[in-house]
Write a protein that holds these residues in place. Structure first.
Motif, PDB file in Angstrom:
ATOM      1  N   TYR A  21       5.208  -5.145  16.726  1.00  0.00           N
ATOM      2  CA  TYR A  21       5.646  -6.688  16.610  1.00  0.00           C
ATOM      3  C   TYR A  21       6.288  -6.933  14.988  1.00  0.00           C
ATOM      4  N   SER A  22       6.587  -7.911  15.068  1.00  0.00           N
ATOM      5  CA  SER A  22       7.068  -8.765  13.703  1.00  0.00           C
ATOM      6  C   SER A  22       6.806  -9.290  12.539  1.00  0.00           C
ATOM      7  N   HIS A  23       7.204 -10.487  12.083  1.00  0.00           N
ATOM      8  CA  HIS A  23       7.025 -11.065  11.499  1.00  0.00           C
ATOM      9  C   HIS A  23       8.220 -11.471  10.091  1.00  0.00           C
ATOM     10  N   SER A  24       9.043 -12.066   9.690  1.00  0.00           N
ATOM     11  CA  SER A  24      10.038 -12.668   8.631  1.00  0.00           C
ATOM     12  C   SER A  24      10.495 -13.743   8.836  1.00  0.00           C
TER      13      SER A  24
ATOM     14  N   GLY B 293       4.798  -6.257   9.675  1.00  0.00           N
ATOM     15  CA  GLY B 293       4.958  -5.484  10.919  1.00  0.00           C
ATOM     16  C   GLY B 293       3.515  -5.164  11.671  1.00  0.00           C
ATOM     17  N   ILE B 294       3.013  -5.166  12.545  1.00  0.00           N
ATOM     18  CA  ILE B 294       2.320  -4.651  13.594  1.00  0.00           C
ATOM     19  C   ILE B 294       2.277  -3.283  14.254  1.00  0.00           C
ATOM     20  N   ARG B 295       1.820  -2.147  14.478  1.00  0.00           N
ATOM     21  CA  ARG B 295       2.188  -1.209  15.477  1.00  0.00           C
ATOM     22  C   ARG B 295       0.746  -1.262  15.967  1.00  0.00           C
ATOM     23  N   LEU B 296       1.285  -1.213  16.889  1.00  0.00           N
ATOM     24  CA  LEU B 296      -0.470  -0.805  18.319  1.00  0.00           C
ATOM     25  C   LEU B 296       0.231   0.207  19.116  1.00  0.00           C
TER      26      LEU B 296
ATOM     27  N   PHE C   5      -3.335   1.808  14.674  1.00  0.00           N
ATOM     28  CA  PHE C   5      -2.837   0.563  14.264  1.00  0.00           C
ATOM     29  C   PHE C   5      -2.210   0.866  14.058  1.00  0.00           C
ATOM     30  N   LEU C   6      -1.254   0.566  12.441  1.00  0.00           N
ATOM     31  CA  LEU C   6      -0.568   0.234  12.253  1.00  0.00           C
ATOM     32  C   LEU C   6      -0.696  -0.976  10.678  1.00  0.00           C
ATOM     33  N   TYR C   7      -0.612  -1.671   9.577  1.00  0.00           N
ATOM     34  CA  TYR C   7       0.341  -2.570   9.688  1.00  0.00           C
ATOM     35  C   TYR C   7       0.429  -2.832   7.991  1.00  0.00           C
ATOM     36  N   GLY C   8       1.858  -3.693   7.951  1.00  0.00           N
ATOM     37  CA  GLY C   8       1.851  -3.745   6.420  1.00  0.00           C
ATOM     38  C   GLY C   8       2.950  -4.707   6.489  1.00  0.00           C
ATOM     39  N   LEU C   9       2.743  -5.471   5.081  1.00  0.00           N
ATOM     40  CA  LEU C   9       3.338  -6.709   4.589  1.00  0.00           C
ATOM     41  C   LEU C   9       4.039  -6.381   3.124  1.00  0.00           C
ATOM     42  N   THR C  10       5.313  -6.868   3.121  1.00  0.00           N
ATOM     43  CA  THR C  10       5.744  -7.657   1.697  1.00  0.00           C
ATOM     44  C   THR C  10       6.082  -9.054   1.386  1.00  0.00           C
ATOM     45  N   VAL C  11       5.690  -9.208  -0.082  1.00  0.00           N
ATOM     46  CA  VAL C  11       5.955 -10.331   0.222  1.00  0.00           C
ATOM     47  C   VAL C  11       6.111 -10.618  -1.582  1.00  0.00           C
TER      48      VAL C  11
ATOM     49  N   ASP D 275       2.113  -6.037  -2.049  1.00  0.00           N
ATOM     50  CA  ASP D 275       2.738  -5.466  -1.100  1.00  0.00           C
ATOM     51  C   ASP D 275       1.063  -5.300  -0.298  1.00  0.00           C
ATOM     52  N   GLU D 276       0.583  -4.912   0.956  1.00  0.00           N
ATOM     53  CA  GLU D 276      -0.258  -5.103   1.831  1.00  0.00           C
ATOM     54  C   GLU D 276      -0.280  -3.374   2.937  1.00  0.00           C
ATOM     55  N   THR D 277      -0.877  -2.859   3.393  1.00  0.00           N
ATOM     56  CA  THR D 277      -0.794  -2.101   4.054  1.00  0.00           C
ATOM     57  C   THR D 277      -2.491  -1.837   4.702  1.00  0.00           C
ATOM     58  N   ALA D 278      -2.385  -1.481   6.235  1.00  0.00           N
ATOM     59  CA  ALA D 278      -3.436  -1.024   6.470  1.00  0.00           C
ATOM     60  C   ALA D 278      -3.023  -0.176   7.710  1.00  0.00           C
ATOM     61  N   GLN D 279      -4.275   0.861   8.238  1.00  0.00           N
ATOM     62  CA  GLN D 279      -4.737   1.480   9.271  1.00  0.00           C
ATOM     63  C   GLN D 279      -5.915   1.623  10.312  1.00  0.00           C
TER      64      GLN D 279
END
Length: 209
Positions: A19-22, A29-32, A38-44, A48-52
């Motif tokens: 899933y993506s958001h821009s 983005g999120i990957r399930l 899950f994997l999560y990432g954000l850049t603004v 930068d943010e990440t999570a798993q």
């Protein structure tokens, strides 16, 4: 421990996928994964943010648990440096000695309202006078669970109070307690910082392997 996604109720839709958001200056983005990870990432901007971790269906929503749990950053008081001819200021430094931008701060005075501002990436001049004396500063950055206690200040012109950031897992957000709702191709993520909508990616991945 959260169970794997395969343990979801039989009537739940298949949510596994990317899933993506821009929007302007922001990509997320999120990957399930089908195995319940899950994997999560954000850049603004410069952030930068990440999570798993793990995800599972609980009722009609998806709940997340970070695994491993990230270590929150901390801030401690350092030395006071001389700055002849300059007003009292403070700096927040990373372990390599660089100024840390983007961290919120609150300065409490001996009387009157506190000052709420942020570190712009250099010395922060602390307003005050003989009848309005800064007594403490508190630093915070909610997405990375940075929250210092009130740190004492001794404001004197010609000095700079140095504070030191111990980064821990800086930039890794704790998704435990966050949840998502899925409607068709739209996944709405709910976090303490607010909500964000993602759309399923068809025919490819935007998060890499």
């Amino acid at each position: 421990m959260l169970g794997q996604a395969q343990g979801q109720a039989q009537d739940q839709p298949s949510a596994a996928g990317d899933y993506s958001h821009s929007e302007m200056e922001l990509v997320a983005g999120i990957r399930l994964q089908a195995d319940g990870r899950f994997l999560y990432g954000l850049t603004v901007g410069a952030l930068d943010e990440t999570a798993q971790g793990r995800w599972r269906w609980v009722g009609n929503r998806i709940e997340f648990e970070s695994d491993p749990r990230p270590v929150a950053p901390t801030i401690t008081a350092g030395k006071v440096e001389s700055a002849p001819g300059e007003p009292f200021a403070l700096r927040l430094l990373t372990p390599d000695g660089r100024d840390m931008p983007g961290v919120d701060l609150r300065i409490d005075y001996d009387k009157g309202d506190p000052l709420v501002s942020y570190m712009a990436g250099g010395p922060f001049v602390v307003p005050g006078d003989d009848g309005h004396i800064a007594r403490s500063v508190t630093f915070s950055m909610a997405p990375v669970r940075l929250q210092s206690p009130p740190l004492p200040l001794n404001p004197k012109d010609g000095t700079v109070a140095i504070f030191l950031l111990s980064p821990g897992d800086f930039g890794v957000v704790d998704m435990t307690g966050s949840y998502a709702e899925v409607a068709g191709d739209v996944l709405t993520l709910h976090r303490a910082e607010g909500e964000m909508q993602f759309r399923r990616v068809r025919g490819g991945s935007e998060m890499g392997e």
